[in-house]
Scaffold this motif. Structure first.
Motif, mmCIF file in Angstrom:
data_model
loop_
_atom_site.group_PDB
_atom_site.id
_atom_site.type_symbol
_atom_site.label_atom_id
_atom_site.label_comp_id
_atom_site.label_asym_id
_atom_site.label_seq_id
_atom_site.Cartn_x
_atom_site.Cartn_y
_atom_site.Cartn_z
ATOM 1 N N LEU A 290 -52.920 34.363 -29.468
ATOM 2 C CA LEU A 290 -51.911 34.543 -28.425
ATOM 3 C C LEU A 290 -50.560 34.042 -28.913
ATOM 4 C CD1 LEU A 290 -53.752 33.460 -25.160
ATOM 5 C CD2 LEU A 290 -52.490 35.580 -25.427
ATOM 6 N N GLU A 291 -49.540 34.829 -28.649
ATOM 7 C CA GLU A 291 -48.172 34.407 -28.944
ATOM 8 C C GLU A 291 -47.348 34.573 -27.680
ATOM 9 O OE1 GLU A 291 -44.547 35.128 -32.169
ATOM 10 O OE2 GLU A 291 -46.331 36.398 -32.190
ATOM 11 N N ILE A 292 -46.752 33.477 -27.248
ATOM 12 C CA ILE A 292 -45.949 33.459 -26.031
ATOM 13 C C ILE A 292 -44.490 33.315 -26.426
ATOM 14 C CG2 ILE A 292 -45.616 32.321 -23.804
ATOM 15 C CD1 ILE A 292 -48.442 33.541 -24.333
ATOM 16 N N THR B 248 -33.831 25.347 2.531
ATOM 17 C CA THR B 248 -32.947 24.559 1.667
ATOM 18 C C THR B 248 -31.970 25.416 0.880
ATOM 19 O OG1 THR B 248 -34.470 24.622 -0.212
ATOM 20 C CG2 THR B 248 -34.789 22.858 1.395
ATOM 21 N N GLY B 249 -32.313 26.710 0.722
ATOM 22 C CA GLY B 249 -31.448 27.577 -0.077
ATOM 23 C C GLY B 249 -31.610 27.379 -1.563
ATOM 24 N N ARG B 250 -32.626 26.588 -1.962
ATOM 25 C CA ARG B 250 -32.817 26.305 -3.380
ATOM 26 C C ARG B 250 -34.084 26.976 -3.896
ATOM 27 N NH1 ARG B 250 -31.504 20.825 -1.800
ATOM 28 N NH2 ARG B 250 -33.723 20.345 -1.899
ATOM 29 N N GLY B 251 -34.038 27.406 -5.147
ATOM 30 C CA GLY B 251 -35.216 27.920 -5.819
ATOM 31 C C GLY B 251 -35.845 26.820 -6.663
ATOM 32 N N HIS B 252 -36.937 27.172 -7.317
ATOM 33 C CA HIS B 252 -37.645 26.192 -8.138
ATOM 34 C C HIS B 252 -38.048 26.838 -9.447
ATOM 35 C CE1 HIS B 252 -40.395 23.190 -9.557
ATOM 36 N NE2 HIS B 252 -41.445 23.977 -9.415
ATOM 37 N N GLN B 253 -37.564 26.278 -10.563
ATOM 38 C CA GLN B 253 -37.920 26.784 -11.885
ATOM 39 C C GLN B 253 -39.268 26.200 -12.267
ATOM 40 O OE1 GLN B 253 -35.856 28.987 -13.433
ATOM 41 N NE2 GLN B 253 -37.332 29.352 -15.070
ATOM 42 N N ALA B 254 -40.333 26.971 -12.020
ATOM 43 C CA ALA B 254 -41.688 26.465 -12.257
ATOM 44 C C ALA B 254 -41.980 26.311 -13.737
ATOM 45 C CB ALA B 254 -42.703 27.405 -11.616
ATOM 46 N N VAL B 255 -41.541 27.283 -14.540
ATOM 47 C CA VAL B 255 -41.736 27.227 -15.984
ATOM 48 C C VAL B 255 -40.458 27.666 -16.673
ATOM 49 C CG1 VAL B 255 -43.019 28.155 -17.965
ATOM 50 C CG2 VAL B 255 -44.218 27.682 -15.819
ATOM 51 N N GLU B 256 -39.887 26.772 -17.461
ATOM 52 C CA GLU B 256 -38.723 27.113 -18.280
ATOM 53 C C GLU B 256 -39.180 28.027 -19.427
ATOM 54 O OE1 GLU B 256 -35.667 26.198 -17.713
ATOM 55 O OE2 GLU B 256 -35.851 24.569 -16.248
ATOM 56 N N PRO B 257 -38.255 28.783 -20.037
ATOM 57 C CA PRO B 257 -38.646 29.662 -21.151
ATOM 58 C C PRO B 257 -39.484 28.921 -22.201
ATOM 59 C CG PRO B 257 -36.391 30.111 -20.531
ATOM 60 C CD PRO B 257 -36.827 28.920 -19.714
ATOM 61 N N ALA B 258 -40.723 29.375 -22.374
ATOM 62 C CA ALA B 258 -41.677 28.711 -23.273
ATOM 63 C C ALA B 258 -42.050 29.641 -24.416
ATOM 64 C CB ALA B 258 -42.930 28.292 -22.504
ATOM 65 N N THR B 259 -42.047 29.097 -25.636
ATOM 66 C CA THR B 259 -42.429 29.855 -26.820
ATOM 67 C C THR B 259 -43.415 29.017 -27.636
ATOM 68 O OG1 THR B 259 -40.298 31.008 -26.938
ATOM 69 C CG2 THR B 259 -41.614 30.937 -28.951
ATOM 70 N N PHE B 260 -44.613 29.562 -27.836
ATOM 71 C CA PHE B 260 -45.622 28.883 -28.648
ATOM 72 C C PHE B 260 -46.715 29.891 -28.987
ATOM 73 C CE2 PHE B 260 -46.853 28.477 -24.250
ATOM 74 C CZ PHE B 260 -48.230 28.644 -24.238
ATOM 75 N N HIS B 261 -47.649 29.467 -29.819
ATOM 76 C CA HIS B 261 -48.774 30.343 -30.169
ATOM 77 C C HIS B 261 -50.070 29.552 -30.089
ATOM 78 C CE1 HIS B 261 -48.367 28.267 -34.047
ATOM 79 N NE2 HIS B 261 -49.639 28.581 -34.231
ATOM 80 N N ILE B 262 -51.172 30.267 -29.971
ATOM 81 C CA ILE B 262 -52.505 29.677 -30.008
ATOM 82 C C ILE B 262 -53.307 30.453 -31.043
ATOM 83 C CG2 ILE B 262 -54.561 29.048 -28.697
ATOM 84 C CD1 ILE B 262 -52.882 29.239 -26.156
ATOM 85 N N ALA B 263 -53.727 29.768 -32.096
ATOM 86 C CA ALA B 263 -54.454 30.431 -33.172
ATOM 87 C C ALA B 263 -55.898 30.695 -32.758
ATOM 88 C CB ALA B 263 -54.419 29.571 -34.437
ATOM 89 N N GLU B 264 -56.503 31.681 -33.366
ATOM 90 C CA GLU B 264 -57.900 31.992 -33.077
ATOM 91 C C GLU B 264 -58.788 30.810 -33.462
ATOM 92 O OE1 GLU B 264 -61.199 35.534 -33.864
ATOM 93 O OE2 GLU B 264 -59.182 35.674 -34.725
ATOM 94 N N GLY B 265 -59.665 30.410 -32.553
ATOM 95 C CA GLY B 265 -60.559 29.290 -32.788
ATOM 96 C C GLY B 265 -59.959 27.933 -32.493
ATOM 97 N N GLU B 266 -58.690 27.891 -32.124
ATOM 98 C CA GLU B 266 -58.003 26.632 -31.854
ATOM 99 C C GLU B 266 -58.250 26.183 -30.417
ATOM 100 O OE1 GLU B 266 -53.500 24.773 -32.310
ATOM 101 O OE2 GLU B 266 -53.712 26.898 -31.844
#
Length: 256
Positions: free
Chosen positions: A2-4, A17-35
């Motif tokens: 997987l590559e994100i 409140t008129g406010r939003g919520h940033q649940a996840v900021e821009p994320a970049t990572f990978h998960i190798a097979e078997g990891e």
């Protein structure tokens, strides 16, 4: 496996409140097979949201998800259906993972019958074989979830996921709702089946020692952002980010 790339999610503004919520900021990572990659952080840091985003259980506001080199970011529900066999998730609350009106056997057979992989007789035979793997007695199968313990339910949930022969498992706090004596047993089972079935894990927990024990690398999340990502031992021995240092120091103080 997987590559994100720049995956992110913002929940819309609250009309009060008129406010939003940033649940996840821009994320970049990978998960190798078997990891086995661990995600740690306090409640509300975005760990579970990020996991659901990369499985496309909820929609992202932007970013890309590559599975085995194929961009699945824009896949529809119909396109994702075949991949659901390979991409599985175990949720935190074992009792809510199974339909209380179905027997344990029906819950085990449901995934393969839904995906039309095999007939009911073959599915039952496979389920019985997997019961040996997870350490559940076959005579429990006619029972309902409320008639067995939380640890037994979690073993049934593991067996149900294995029925589809997945490649990648998200484990979202899989032991946090179990008794301490049972946690170690389930953890050992998860380690064993990872090797036996060649699985890849994303392991989510607030327990730093458990993640260190289970995972090759650790990602630390704070307020929706991955603030540090490195090999498990390096995170524990030489944390770089101030928040990671706080987590490690708190863990070490607790051990003492």
């Amino acid at each position: 496996m997987l590559e994100i790339i720049e995956l992110h999610k913002r929940y819309r503004s609250n009309w009060l409140t008129g406010r939003g919520h940033q649940a996840v900021e821009p994320a970049t990572f990978h998960i190798a097979e078997g990891e086995s990659l661990g995600l740690v952080g306090e409640s509300g840091s975005g760990k579970s949201t990020l996991a659901r985003l990369l499985l496309k259980l909820i929609s992202a506001d932007g970013g890309r998800i590559l599975y085995k080199g194929t961009d699945i970011s824009g896949y529809s529900l119909k396109q994702m259906r075949p991949l659901r066999r390979e991409l599985q998730i175990m949720f935190q609350h074992p009792h809510s993972a199974l339909n209380p009106r179905r027997t344990l056997l029906d819950s085990l057979l449901e995934p393969v019958l839904l995906h039309r992989i095999m007939n009911k007789a073959a599915a039952r035979e496979k389920a019985l074989a997997l019961l040996d793997v997870v350490g559940i007695r076959a005579e429990l199968l006619p029972r309902y979830p409320h008639q067995i313990s939380g640890g037994q339910i979690q073993r049934i949930v593991i067996a149900r996921a294995l029925m589809l022969e997945p490649k990648f498992l998200v484990l979202d706090e899989p032991t946090s709702m179990l008794d301490v004596s049972v946690q170690a047993q389930v953890t050992q089972l998860l380690q064993r089946i990872r090797k036996e079935f060649g699985l890849t894990y994303l392991f989510i927990s607030h327990d730093l020692e458990l993640v260190r024990h289970m995972c090759d690398r650790i990602g630390v999340m704070k307020e929706g952002r991955i603030v540090e990502l490195d090999e498990s031992e390096r995170i524990m021995e030489r944390p770089q980010h101030p928040y990671t240092k706080q987590l490690v120091n708190a863990f070490q103080a607790f051990k003492q």
